[in-house]
Design a protein around this motif. Structure first.
Motif, short mmCIF file in Angstrom:
data_model
loop_
_atom_site.label_atom_id
_atom_site.label_comp_id
_atom_site.label_asym_id
_atom_site.label_seq_id
_atom_site.Cartn_x
_atom_site.Cartn_y
_atom_site.Cartn_z
N MET A 1 0.82 -1.22 -0.13
CA MET A 1 0.01 -0.10 0.05
C MET A 1 0.84 1.20 -0.04
SD MET A 1 -2.77 1.15 2.84
CE MET A 1 -1.46 1.33 3.89
N THR A 2 0.52 2.22 -0.74
CA THR A 2 1.27 3.49 -0.81
C THR A 2 0.58 4.15 0.11
OG1 THR A 2 -0.24 4.47 -2.55
CG2 THR A 2 1.75 3.28 -3.34
N PRO A 3 1.49 5.36 0.53
CA PRO A 3 1.02 6.38 1.68
C PRO A 3 -0.44 7.09 1.24
CG PRO A 3 3.37 6.63 1.32
CD PRO A 3 2.72 5.68 0.25
N SER A 4 -0.61 7.12 -0.20
CA SER A 4 -1.79 7.91 -0.44
C SER A 4 -2.94 7.07 -0.78
CB SER A 4 -1.47 8.63 -1.92
OG SER A 4 -1.02 7.69 -2.79
N THR A 5 -2.93 5.91 -0.46
CA THR A 5 -4.03 5.04 -0.76
C THR A 5 -4.74 4.61 0.65
OG1 THR A 5 -2.90 3.05 -0.91
CG2 THR A 5 -3.19 4.28 -2.98
N GLN A 6 -5.86 4.26 0.61
CA GLN A 6 -6.71 3.48 1.67
C GLN A 6 -6.52 1.95 1.82
OE1 GLN A 6 -9.80 6.46 0.25
NE2 GLN A 6 -10.22 6.21 2.64
N PRO A 7 -6.76 1.43 2.88
CA PRO A 7 -6.86 -0.25 3.05
C PRO A 7 -8.41 -0.20 2.53
CG PRO A 7 -6.97 0.75 4.99
CD PRO A 7 -6.75 2.00 4.21
N ILE A 8 -8.77 -1.50 2.19
CA ILE A 8 -9.94 -1.98 1.83
C ILE A 8 -10.64 -2.40 3.28
CG2 ILE A 8 -11.36 -3.71 0.92
CD1 ILE A 8 -9.17 -4.03 -1.27
N ARG A 9 -11.48 -2.06 3.92
CA ARG A 9 -12.21 -2.27 5.18
C ARG A 9 -13.44 -2.84 4.95
NH1 ARG A 9 -11.69 1.75 9.53
NH2 ARG A 9 -10.99 0.04 10.76
N PHE A 10 -13.93 -4.04 5.78
CA PHE A 10 -15.15 -4.52 5.64
C PHE A 10 -15.33 -5.42 6.91
CE2 PHE A 10 -12.16 -7.01 3.03
CZ PHE A 10 -12.61 -8.43 3.30
N PHE A 11 -16.41 -5.72 7.15
CA PHE A 11 -16.64 -6.82 8.29
C PHE A 11 -16.83 -8.07 7.94
CE2 PHE A 11 -19.60 -8.84 11.29
CZ PHE A 11 -19.51 -8.42 12.53
N HIS A 12 -15.94 -8.81 8.65
CA HIS A 12 -15.94 -10.39 8.30
C HIS A 12 -15.56 -11.00 9.39
CE1 HIS A 12 -13.80 -13.90 6.38
NE2 HIS A 12 -14.84 -14.04 5.79
N ARG A 13 -16.37 -12.32 9.84
CA ARG A 13 -16.18 -12.94 10.95
C ARG A 13 -16.05 -12.36 12.30
NH1 ARG A 13 -14.76 -18.26 10.14
NH2 ARG A 13 -16.16 -18.19 11.87
N GLY A 14 -16.97 -11.23 12.47
CA GLY A 14 -17.24 -10.87 13.56
C GLY A 14 -16.26 -9.73 13.91
N ARG A 15 -15.59 -9.23 12.92
CA ARG A 15 -14.71 -7.99 13.18
C ARG A 15 -14.38 -7.23 11.79
NH1 ARG A 15 -9.41 -9.07 11.77
NH2 ARG A 15 -9.06 -11.05 11.07
N ILE A 16 -13.86 -6.10 12.12
CA ILE A 16 -13.47 -5.23 10.74
C ILE A 16 -12.16 -5.75 10.45
CG2 ILE A 16 -13.05 -3.12 9.90
CD1 ILE A 16 -15.15 -2.03 11.91
N VAL A 17 -11.67 -6.09 9.34
CA VAL A 17 -10.35 -6.60 8.74
C VAL A 17 -10.17 -5.54 7.79
CG1 VAL A 17 -11.13 -8.90 8.83
CG2 VAL A 17 -11.61 -7.72 6.74
N ASP A 18 -8.75 -5.23 7.50
CA ASP A 18 -8.19 -4.26 6.60
C ASP A 18 -7.11 -5.07 5.73
OD1 ASP A 18 -9.32 -2.49 8.81
OD2 ASP A 18 -7.39 -1.26 8.69
N VAL A 19 -7.66 -4.82 4.56
CA VAL A 19 -6.79 -5.34 3.39
C VAL A 19 -6.04 -4.52 2.71
CG1 VAL A 19 -6.83 -7.12 1.65
CG2 VAL A 19 -8.25 -7.38 3.44
#
Length: 527
Positions: A1-19
């Motif tokens: 990930m470059t500093p200017s981009t955001q991670p993909i964040r979504f709810f999965h298996r009871g928690r928020i994951v960052d990809v």
């Protein structure tokens, strides 16, 4: 990930994951199986056809939204053709989420240390009714049934057997047969109820709500590919104008196949999926306006509410997971000659609305198509919506789909028709066909043969002859040219039989589910 981009964040298996670091075209299915190690979801066809990879996507529902489940909009989709960044801000549910814990009379103090797993009522019903054989397709069936279960439990209702069959039309089984699976769909409501705990999901998704464009990027070799997801129409128009070469993405039901089957390099992507203004379906003055980002499910439901004769083509347009993800605007913009939306919209005198920056222009839908998969979109322009005159929906409207498989299949031929009579004389008629030419188009000569003529068998015969001058059909894997022309002529005959002024044929007389004896229907479903 470059500093200017955001991670993909979504709810999965009871928690928020960052990809981060995965390519924008990585599918939800591949991430589940290879990265999250959730292998319950299976890969069958990898093109959104078989349903083995069915998952459920959850989003925050709007206040007062119909069909919401505990504040969530739950929809089945095919994980194999959904790109992972489209999950940003949403919840992902898979078959692994269905297992629940219970004490079965144990000491509650020991329960947390040694929990006992039990099957969800959907899964238990599949066991009780012998609804699984090889089991490969079973997780997909279970997730479709789970979505149905949650919606009906929320509404305090139970689906009919036919409603279950419609909900499962996108899940294919090659060994068990559908009868025991439909049995399980009915049986699951007899078992002790287990509901999704929606409050933690709603709370998590509320923290993920955002304003402004979601920008994600990941490298492909020496190149950085971007995924942009604006939230307003103005942001979308500005992005599209600034990046006319970027790939526009709606439901991914076609573009996903470009990646999986054709191995296309998409480069930068602009997604319209988070633009609420593009999803509007509402009456505006004397027309029904359908935003280009409105799902096929919502768009066809709105049309069928105003013209109930369109219900059959609505339910047979692909499968629920495809209709939930795909958009009517995408189906129109795609320009495929076998798309099922354009014939219906052309029969209803629809106009298409195009936007580039601040400029908006409109044109009759037949004028939009130039040649095979070519249209009048200019660089930086996109389809903003479609407008259907309410007066056209008050005509007698019919749509007929001909395909090798009744449910969840691509059309060999699709006809969209509307007719208005003055007594027994044809006042107005629209005859539009898909699958008959390089583009979907109206049958001008056949229409002329009918307009201002008595609505009789003789006029229909003349229109059939004229139809042979309107089209020179092609032969391909779905049908021969002779078959297509003969069937198109037969559909004109059917239109007359159903709408003639004397002794019209009732719709029930041509419905598969109405004319087939119940025993024969069970035999087909169990085959």
């Amino acid at each position: 990930m470059t500093p200017s981009t955001q991670p993909i964040r979504f709810f999965h298996r009871g928690r928020i994951v960052d990809v981060s670091g995965v390519h924008p075209t990585r599918s939800v299915l591949d991430w589940l199986r290879e990265d999250a190690r959730c292998t319950g979801t299976k890969e069958g066809c990898n093109e959104g056809d078989c349903g083995a990879c069915t998952v459920v996507i959850g989003e925050l529902a709007q206040p007062g939204e119909k069909d919401a489940v505990g504040g969530l909009r739950l929809q089945t989709v095919n994980a194999c053709i959904q790109f992972l960044p489209t999950l940003h801000g949403k919840a992902l549910f898979t078959v692994e989420d269905l297992k629940t814990q219970c004490s079965h009379g144990r000491d509650p103090a020991q329960h947390d240390k040694h929990p006992v797993q039990r099957l969800h009522p959907v899964q238990q019903a599949m066991v009780d009714c012998h609804g699984s054989q090889c089991g490969f397709c079973t997780p997909g069936f279970v997730m479709s049934l789970w979505s149905t279960y949650e919606h009906h439990q929320e509404g305090g209702s139970r689906p009919t057997r036919q409603q279950l069959a419609d909900e499962l039309s996108g899940n294919l089984c090659r060994c068990t047969g559908y009868r025991p699976i439909l049995d399980a769909g009915q049986r699951m409501f007899d078992l002790p109820g287990v509901r999704l705990a929606t409050a933690p999901v709603v709370e998590a998704l509320s923290t993920l709500k955002r304003d402004g464009t979601f920008d994600y990027a990941a490298p492909l070799g020496q190149r950085l590919d971007h995924f942009h997801a604006p939230t307003t129409l103005a942001e979308l128009a500005a992005l599209r104008e600034a990046k006319p070469g970027a790939q526009l993405l709606a439901g991914s039901t076609d573009v996903g196949l470009w990646v999986n089957k054709q191995f296309r390099d998409l480069g930068d992507i602009i997604s319209v999926g988070d633009v609420a203004e593009m999803k509007v379906v509402e009456e505006r003055g004397d027309a029904l306006y359908i935003g280009a980002g409105a799902s096929l499910e919502l768009a066809f439901r709105a049309l069928a509410q105003r013209a109930p004769s369109l219900t059959d083509v609505w339910l047979r347009f692909a499968s629920p997971p495809i209709r939930n993800a795909g958009t009517m605007g995408g189906n129109v913009a795609n320009g495929s000659p076998i798309g099922d939306s354009p014939p219906v919209l052309m029969a209803l005198d629809a106009e298409i609305e195009l936007r580039r920056g601040e400029r908006v222009r409109r044109m009759p839908l037949p004028d939009f198509y130039v040649d095979y998969m070519k249209n009048r979109l200019e660089p930086g322009e996109f389809v903003q919506g479609m407008s259907v005159p309410l007066a056209a929906l008050r005509r007698q409207v019919r749509a007929y789909k001909i395909s090798k498989r009744f449910d969840c299949d691509i059309s060999a031929l699709c006809g969209g028709f509307s007719i208005a009579l003055d007594g027994d004389v044809v006042k107005e008629v629209r005859l539009a066909f898909g699958g008959m030419a390089a583009t979907v188009k109206r049958a001008a000569r056949a229409e002329a043969a009918l307009t201002a003529k008595p609505w009789t068998q003789a006029s229909v015969n003349a229109a059939k002859l004229a139809l042979a001058q309107d089209f020179k059909p092609l032969t391909d894997m779905r049908a021969s040219a002779d078959y297509r022309l003969q069937v198109a002529q037969n559909l004109l005959q059917r239109l007359w039989l159903e709408t003639r002024t004397t002794d019209p044929l009732p719709v029930e007389a041509t419905s598969v589910w109405s004319v087939m004896p119940h025993a024969a229907l069970d035999a087909v479903q169990g085959a």
